[in-house]
Design a protein around this motif. Structure first.
Motif, PDB file in Angstrom:
ATOM      1  N   LYS A 175       0.839  -1.196   0.000  1.00 57.46           N
ATOM      2  CA  LYS A 175       0.000   0.000   0.000  1.00 57.46           C
ATOM      3  C   LYS A 175       0.878   1.251   0.000  1.00 57.46           C
ATOM      4  CE  LYS A 175      -3.441   2.396   2.825  1.00 57.46           C
ATOM      5  NZ  LYS A 175      -4.222   2.319   4.077  1.00 57.46           N
ATOM      6  N   LYS A 182      -3.153   3.828  -2.609  1.00 55.95           N
ATOM      7  CA  LYS A 182      -3.347   2.777  -3.609  1.00 55.95           C
ATOM      8  C   LYS A 182      -2.715   1.482  -3.111  1.00 55.95           C
ATOM      9  CE  LYS A 182      -3.833   5.662  -7.660  1.00 55.95           C
ATOM     10  NZ  LYS A 182      -3.352   6.027  -8.968  1.00 55.95           N
ATOM     11  N   GLU A 210       0.859   4.692  -9.528  1.00 55.44           N
ATOM     12  CA  GLU A 210       0.702   3.275  -9.828  1.00 55.44           C
ATOM     13  C   GLU A 210       1.803   2.438  -9.190  1.00 55.44           C
ATOM     14  OE1 GLU A 210       0.732   0.277 -13.668  1.00 55.44           O
ATOM     15  OE2 GLU A 210       0.724   2.419 -14.000  1.00 55.44           O
TER      16      GLU A 210
END
Length: 183
Positions: free
Chosen positions: A155, A161, A178
């Motif tokens: 994480k 994310k 990302e």
């Protein structure tokens, strides 16, 4: 009969030493120069030393330390030029392990259903349920996760994310954006 009594006494003494006080882990093996920073005091780490909650381990060139948590659930190997702060607390009969890898590399083997196992880096949090993995933190804080078996969750700390990384795969994260996964 005497042998059984002697073995029982030795086992009880060993258990009382391992589980005494705030001990959360102990060193299985130490090679080279590895320091432990405990309450602002730095000492040389040696094989068989007990580790307490909030101890910070720092390995130097050509050095490593293998650490086992007292519940027998997890083993960590800290590689050269790495810094790891041990954080483990007993809760509901389990030992929750939430350590912090500031820099360097570590290998870990985690047994399922033995409490929380997380490793935080400057940019990510890695959560494990039972697996083998390698974690690497570069000078800029970027984190590389290599899952050897099982599955590991990673994480980003900045944007939240997440990604699951299965065995044989690698994840790269800078802490936001990302999370790149590859074989």
């Amino acid at each position: 009969m005497k042998k059984i009594l002697i073995i029982s006494v030795i086992t009880i003494l060993f258990a009382s030493v391992v589980f005494a006080g705030d001990s959360v882990a102990y060193t299985l093996k130490v090679k080279g120069e590895v320091d432990v920073n405990r309450s602002e005091e730095v000492k040389k780490l040696e094989t068989g030393n007990q580790l307490l909650n909030q101890d910070e381990l720092e390995s130097k060139d050509d050095s490593f330390a293998a650490v086992k948590f007292i519940d027998g659930s997890s083993v960590i190997k800290l590689f050269p030029n790495s810094t790891l702060k041990i954080n483990a607390e007993k809760e509901d009969g389990k030992l929750n392990k939430k350590s912090y890898l500031t820099a360097g590399n570590m290998w870990s083997k985690v047994v399922k259903k033995t409490g929380v196992f997380e490793v935080e880096t400057p940019t990510t949090v890695v959560s494990v349920k039972g697996t083998k993995f390698i974690l690497s933190v570069s000078e800029d804080g970027a984190t590389d996760l290599y899952t050897l078996s099982g599955e590991v969750s990673i994480k980003n700390k900045k944007d939240g994310k997440t990604a699951s990384v299965g065995g044989g795969n690698k994840a790269h994260s800078t802490g936001e954006g990302e999370i790149k996964i590859s074989e």
